[in-house]
Design a protein around this motif. Structure first.
Motif, PDB file in Angstrom:
ATOM      1  N   PHE A 105      45.358 -49.230  -4.875  1.00  0.00           N
ATOM      2  CA  PHE A 105      44.095 -49.797  -5.336  1.00  0.00           C
ATOM      3  C   PHE A 105      43.735 -49.318  -6.742  1.00  0.00           C
ATOM      4  O   PHE A 105      43.390 -50.120  -7.615  1.00  0.00           O
ATOM      5  N   VAL A 106      43.818 -48.010  -6.947  1.00  0.00           N
ATOM      6  CA  VAL A 106      43.305 -47.423  -8.199  1.00  0.00           C
ATOM      7  C   VAL A 106      43.975 -48.004  -9.442  1.00  0.00           C
ATOM      8  O   VAL A 106      43.273 -48.405 -10.395  1.00  0.00           O
ATOM      9  N   PRO A 107      45.307 -48.099  -9.523  1.00  0.00           N
ATOM     10  CA  PRO A 107      45.912 -48.588 -10.772  1.00  0.00           C
ATOM     11  C   PRO A 107      45.520 -50.011 -11.142  1.00  0.00           C
ATOM     12  O   PRO A 107      45.619 -50.401 -12.312  1.00  0.00           O
ATOM     13  N   HIS A 108      45.065 -50.798 -10.170  1.00  0.00           N
ATOM     14  CA  HIS A 108      44.754 -52.201 -10.428  1.00  0.00           C
ATOM     15  C   HIS A 108      43.253 -52.479 -10.527  1.00  0.00           C
ATOM     16  O   HIS A 108      42.864 -53.554 -10.982  1.00  0.00           O
ATOM     17  N   TYR A 109      42.448 -51.533 -10.125  1.00  0.00           N
ATOM     18  CA  TYR A 109      40.999 -51.751 -10.160  1.00  0.00           C
ATOM     19  C   TYR A 109      40.255 -50.721 -11.016  1.00  0.00           C
ATOM     20  O   TYR A 109      39.099 -50.930 -11.372  1.00  0.00           O
ATOM     21  N   VAL A 110      40.888 -49.613 -11.312  1.00  0.00           N
ATOM     22  CA  VAL A 110      40.246 -48.539 -12.080  1.00  0.00           C
ATOM     23  C   VAL A 110      40.964 -48.402 -13.417  1.00  0.00           C
ATOM     24  O   VAL A 110      42.201 -48.327 -13.462  1.00  0.00           O
ATOM     25  N   LYS A 111      40.196 -48.377 -14.481  1.00  0.00           N
ATOM     26  CA  LYS A 111      40.774 -48.317 -15.822  1.00  0.00           C
ATOM     27  C   LYS A 111      40.404 -46.995 -16.517  1.00  0.00           C
ATOM     28  O   LYS A 111      39.654 -46.187 -15.986  1.00  0.00           O
ATOM     29  N   LYS A 112      40.930 -46.830 -17.690  1.00  0.00           N
ATOM     30  CA  LYS A 112      40.646 -45.645 -18.490  1.00  0.00           C
ATOM     31  C   LYS A 112      39.132 -45.456 -18.657  1.00  0.00           C
ATOM     32  O   LYS A 112      38.405 -46.414 -18.928  1.00  0.00           O
ATOM     33  N   ASP A 113      38.682 -44.228 -18.424  1.00  0.00           N
ATOM     34  CA  ASP A 113      37.274 -43.808 -18.536  1.00  0.00           C
ATOM     35  C   ASP A 113      36.390 -44.312 -17.399  1.00  0.00           C
ATOM     36  O   ASP A 113      35.192 -44.009 -17.374  1.00  0.00           O
ATOM     37  N   ASP A 114      36.955 -45.093 -16.463  1.00  0.00           N
ATOM     38  CA  ASP A 114      36.193 -45.424 -15.262  1.00  0.00           C
ATOM     39  C   ASP A 114      36.032 -44.185 -14.391  1.00  0.00           C
ATOM     40  O   ASP A 114      36.715 -43.168 -14.591  1.00  0.00           O
ATOM     41  N   VAL A 115      35.141 -44.273 -13.405  1.00  0.00           N
ATOM     42  CA  VAL A 115      34.770 -43.101 -12.609  1.00  0.00           C
ATOM     43  C   VAL A 115      35.040 -43.340 -11.117  1.00  0.00           C
ATOM     44  O   VAL A 115      34.750 -44.418 -10.578  1.00  0.00           O
ATOM     45  N   ILE A 116      35.603 -42.316 -10.484  1.00  0.00           N
ATOM     46  CA  ILE A 116      35.724 -42.247  -9.027  1.00  0.00           C
ATOM     47  C   ILE A 116      34.816 -41.119  -8.554  1.00  0.00           C
ATOM     48  O   ILE A 116      34.914 -39.990  -9.042  1.00  0.00           O
ATOM     49  N   LEU A 117      33.917 -41.423  -7.616  1.00  0.00           N
ATOM     50  CA  LEU A 117      32.988 -40.415  -7.109  1.00  0.00           C
ATOM     51  C   LEU A 117      33.443 -39.900  -5.746  1.00  0.00           C
ATOM     52  O   LEU A 117      33.786 -40.687  -4.851  1.00  0.00           O
ATOM     53  N   ILE A 118      33.443 -38.589  -5.605  1.00  0.00           N
ATOM     54  CA  ILE A 118      33.679 -37.930  -4.319  1.00  0.00           C
ATOM     55  C   ILE A 118      32.628 -36.832  -4.178  1.00  0.00           C
ATOM     56  O   ILE A 118      32.055 -36.378  -5.171  1.00  0.00           O
ATOM     57  N   SER A 119      32.370 -36.414  -2.956  1.00  0.00           N
ATOM     58  CA  SER A 119      31.331 -35.401  -2.761  1.00  0.00           C
ATOM     59  C   SER A 119      31.927 -34.005  -2.656  1.00  0.00           C
ATOM     60  O   SER A 119      33.138 -33.824  -2.444  1.00  0.00           O
ATOM     61  N   THR A 120      31.072 -33.010  -2.759  1.00  0.00           N
ATOM     62  CA  THR A 120      31.478 -31.608  -2.665  1.00  0.00           C
ATOM     63  C   THR A 120      32.096 -31.290  -1.316  1.00  0.00           C
ATOM     64  O   THR A 120      32.935 -30.398  -1.206  1.00  0.00           O
TER      65      THR A 120
END
Length: 406
Positions: A105-120
């Motif tokens: 998913f990530v290589p095709h939907y997330v680009k340079k400087d985009d953000v993925i959020l995860i919790s602590t």
């Protein structure tokens, strides 16, 4: 409706064994659950009578195995209320499922400087895969902070979404270290409102409450068989059909292909596009009776009973001097993590084991969470539907004895 505990316990043969000449008190269910007798019988029957590769053969055993294996997919579709059976992908477990999403998913939907959020509070398997892929494309992985009670800091989460460029949020439904039950439906809606996709780590929730993917409206959801009384080495990824169709395969090999030439390969239809190679056939077949057991027992009843166990254990452990519970969210599943002033968790775990009580000690694959609470490790007792208040009393007595020794 109430659980018939004695009847349920009789369906888990391992509860009859002894450890160090003591009756086993198994309180490590967040790590892995014991296996239901129907699962054991299904595995034994497969390896005794039905071994054959599936999906490829025209002989009886192959076709019989294929039917059994694919019946499990139908059961999972029903369990999750998925719209289509092709949205149910079989994997090796939660970790494998999350890595599949990260890699495809990530290589095709997330680009340079985009953000993925995860919790602590995330398990390492819901941290590291995103980091690996983000580094490749120069995207960013950002942390959703949590409160001192162990809840998601909702205001901080909303602010992170408002900052923009968030393409994916991945979050545990229930924390394996804290027991926090996240308001996942609300957090999914917030993510979607800001144009982000949402992946749910349901490893700790799938055997403890009803999970409805259409009601949640999640884009992906991952869980493991061994957390729900089924075999190890087998798991599930749910994904919305349109997303899965748009994603390339995670691995190449047999069964995930349509036509192969030296020059080019076309891929199989869903769900097989993501299921390369000979699968864990026995694991897939063995998961179905575990699902049947959960449905027959009623997940709503299970959730209420396990809440009683948690409340009882929390009350008892809070009566012990110097014990600090880590994770005091208002909405909690049956996970009780704690530290004791002057006692290392590993020492506690060892002394409890000598008394027949199995708990988990360590960082629980949640090192950022340990850092948040300024501890290196905790002791963790986690309860399932076959545990009893009498077992909790034995656990508390054993803990007091260990503390007196230390």
């Amino acid at each position: 409706m109430a659980l018939e505990i004695d009847n349920i316990r009789n369906q888990f043969p391992q509860l009859e064994r002894k450890v160090h000449d003591r009756p086993l008190i198994y309180l490590d269910n967040a790590a892995s659950t014991l296996k239901h007798i129907s699962v054991i019988e299904a595995l034994n029957n497969h390896y005794t009578n039905d071994v054959a590769n599936i999906h490829r053969g025209v002989h009886y055993l192959s076709e019989h195995g294929t039917i059994q294996y694919e019946q499990t997919r139908d059961s999972i579709q029903d369990l999750l209320n998925a719209e289509s059976r092709c949205e149910i992908i079989f994997t090796k477990g939660t970790t494998d499922s999350l890595n599949l999403v990260a890699a495809s998913f990530v290589p095709h939907y997330v680009k340079k400087d985009d953000v993925i959020l995860i919790s602590t509070m995330e398990h390492h398997s819901n941290i590291v895969p995103w980091q690996i892929q983000a580094e490749k494309i120069e995207a960013k992985v950002k942390e959703i902070p949590i409160t001192d009670d162990g809840d998601i800091d909702e205001e901080a989460y909303i602010e992170l979404l408002k900052e923009g460029n968030v393409k994916l949020v991945s979050m545990a439904h229930i924390s394996n270290s804290l027991g926090t039950i996240n308001d996942i439906k609300k957090y999914i809606s917030l993510a979607h409102d800001h144009g982000a996709y949402f992946c749910v780590d349901a490893a700790q929730s799938i055997a403890h409450e009803k999970v409805d993917v259409q009601d949640l409206n999640c884009d992906f959801l991952a869980f493991s068989s061994h957390k729900m009384f089924g075999p190890t080495g087998f798991g599930v990824l749910y994904g919305k059909e349109k997303l899965l169709e748009s994603m390339p395969p995670y691995q190449g090999g047999g069964d995930m292909i349509d036509v192969v030439t030296i020059e080019k390969t076309t891929y199989n239809e869903l769900p097989h596009k993501f299921e390369a190679g000979t699968p864990h056939i026995a694991g897939g077949i063995g998961l179905k009776p575990a699902i049947d057991f959960l449905i027959d027992t009623d997940l709503n009843v299970i959730k209420r009973y396990e809440k009683e166990l948690l409340d009882y254990a929390t009350q008892k452990i809070n009566e012990i001097e110097k014990v600090q519970v880590i994770g005091t969210a208002k909405q909690k599943a049956s996970v009780l993590s704690f530290v004791v002033d002057g006692a290392h968790p590993h020492d506690l775990g060892t002394l409890l084991d000598r008394q027949g009580v199995a708990i988990r000690t360590g960082h629980h694959c949640t090192q950022p969470l340990m850092k948040r609470f300024n501890v290196s490790a905790t002791a963790r007792a986690s309860f399932s539907l076959y545990n009893t208040k009498e077992e909790i009393d034995i656990f508390i007595k054993a803990l007091n004895k260990a503390l007196n020794f230390l």
